[in-house]
Structure formats: C-alpha cells, structure tokens
Design a protein around this motif. Sequence first.
Motif, PDB file in Angstrom:
ATOM      1  N   SER A  53       0.971  -0.990   0.151  1.00  0.00           N
ATOM      2  CA  SER A  53      -0.013  -0.004   0.061  1.00  0.00           C
ATOM      3  C   SER A  53       0.815   1.265  -0.056  1.00  0.00           C
ATOM      4  N   SER A 143      -5.125  -0.313  -0.093  1.00  0.00           N
ATOM      5  CA  SER A 143      -5.153  -1.621  -0.947  1.00  0.00           C
ATOM      6  C   SER A 143      -5.642  -2.690  -0.111  1.00  0.00           C
ATOM      7  N   ASP A 274      -8.099  -2.136  -4.964  1.00  0.00           N
ATOM      8  CA  ASP A 274      -6.849  -1.527  -4.887  1.00  0.00           C
ATOM      9  C   ASP A 274      -6.980  -0.114  -5.658  1.00  0.00           C
TER      10      ASP A 274
END
Length: 351
Positions: A53, A143, A274
Amino acid sequence: MERVKQLASHLTGSHSGGLAILKRNTPDDVVITLAIRSPMCKAKKGGFRDMKSDELLTEMFRRVIEHGNIDPALIGDICVGTVLPVGPTYEARTAALAAGIPENVPVQTINRFCSSGLMAVTTISNQIRVGQIEIGLAIGIESMTANPDQGPSAASEEIKTCGPANDALQPMGWTSENVARDFAISREDMDEIAALSFLRAENAQKQGYFDNEIVPFTALQKGPATGERVKVVVDKDDGIRYGTTKEGLLKVRAAFPQWPPAQTTGGNASQITDGAAAVLLMTRRKAEELGLPVLAKHVTTSVAGLAPRIMGIGPSIAIPMALQQCGLAKADIDLFEGCTIFHIFTPQDWS
C-alpha cells in the motif's frame, strides 16, 4: 425497483435562490484545480495485486507532482484518507517523502471508513476556508490486497451487551441484508441496479469517459517465470464486467446465506479494490494567481449518523442535509455520484 425509488423519494431540500448564490465566483472560494485517480483494480487479481500500500501511495504522490502544475513546496498540508493500513500515518509521511514532496509539507491521515477519502477533501477544504492554508492536497488510498479487512479486535463485554454498539461491530454483509429486508428491496431490484451500473461503466470505459481522470500508474507485478517484480503500466479499471445482464446476475449465489434474505452477491455488491485518488484544492484567488484551471468548487459536506444495523442508507439522510445547507432542492442537482456526496454538482460555468 419501485421500492428503491420510494426509499430515495425524500431527498429534497429547501429552495431559496441557493443555486444562484453558489454560482457566484469569489476570491475566497475553495476550488479544485486537479482531480486524478489511479485505475481501480481488483484486489488480489488486478493490476496492483503485487504492490504494497505504501508503494501505491508513493505512486499517487508522484502523479500529483507530475500533473499538479505547482511547486509541491507550496502545499500547506496533506490529508490522506485511508482505513486498512496498520500504520497509516507512517505510510503517508514516508510515501510523500519518497515521491519527492518536500520535508516542509506536513501530512495527516483520517479514517471515516468508506468516506475517508472524501473526508480528506473536506478537511483540506475547511483548512483553506478558515485561512489556515492556501493550498492543500487530499488523497484517498486503499490496498485491500496488502491490507485485507480483518474486522474489529475483541470487544469488551460492555460493548457486546449493548445492542447498537454490538451492531457496529458486525460485517457489512449483515447490514446489507438488513437493508434489503427492512425496506423490502428484492433480489430482482438489486440485480437490476447492478446490471445497469455495469452497463454504464462498460459504456463509459469504451467511450473514454474515464480517460481524463485516470492517470497511468507504474505497477510492480511478479513475472510469470522468475517471480521477480517488473514494472508494468496500468491505465484502465479492470473490474468492469462487460456484457453483464440482470438475468446473469440472478444466477449468482448468495454471498451471505446465513443472513436472510440472503440477496447480496458477488455480482450486485462492490468489488474488493486497490486504488488511489488525489484532489488539489486552493482558494480561487490562488488558482488565478498561479494560472491553474478551476475544475469545480467545493461547497459543503454533510455527515449523518444512524443505526449501525442499516448503515447503508446513510446517503438518504446526509444528502438532504447538504441540500438544506446550500438552500437547494433535488431538482437543482445535475448529478449525484458515489455513496457519499462531497461536491453536489460541478457545472462548468463555475470556472
């Protein structure tokens, strides 16, 4: 479908010339000069499946620097809306620095679950509106591959024995089924709306409607041979299912058979995603000084609380609040978008 229309029928507001007032341009208006996003990709299967992320967030910062047309040192504050990372503020600060945001630019994070990115916009807008900063950057990032939702930690007995408090700990699938049951929304209604959504998204993608808002992202993906990550350009949403029909969706099995009426499915619910988005805000005065285009004006944000067991109807409460704040009626609105409204409409004549 009629029941769905009835549920939204009370989205009205008082009309007292608010539209004319909001169209007026003043130097102190909070305006948006940049609004970009990554492609929205399926978690665990899509274009960002092999990225952390913080890597996704770093790439978002890079694209802001590339497309923002300002010296990033001018940014007075950054607010990152995110839910799932274990150390979100660490990720936000380190990603900003790694992307080239100067050390003098501060960073904060905010979490209001699904509306966290929109709350980042609101936070920056409010800071500009009261004169704390002239320019600010709002980002939304998640994410769900790197940070799957693990749910709440173990609650105390006091929380568990308080009905509404315990309801707030339950999965979203449970709340979805509660809404379907309490408001008599049929499986046919749900699948019809979902099919229409897929059809519109398919048409929008084919017609290139998303091209002006999506910026290509350099993703890191594992190669099929060695497993080492290689750079790949991702430039389109990969979760739109072409050719989706109501008839096809009706064949999809229930995702939560344990909770009646068990109508939520993988076809009529939002995907696990995501992605990231960024909005650059400033006063109109500053935008004109820097020669930047004004894309829209941020007017207001409304938030509303309600019973956690039916949290999905929140927009039907918050939208009328926003309309009333602005002196608008539902008929004044050209576009309702998303499940939480941060800007109600963006007619081009505002610029």
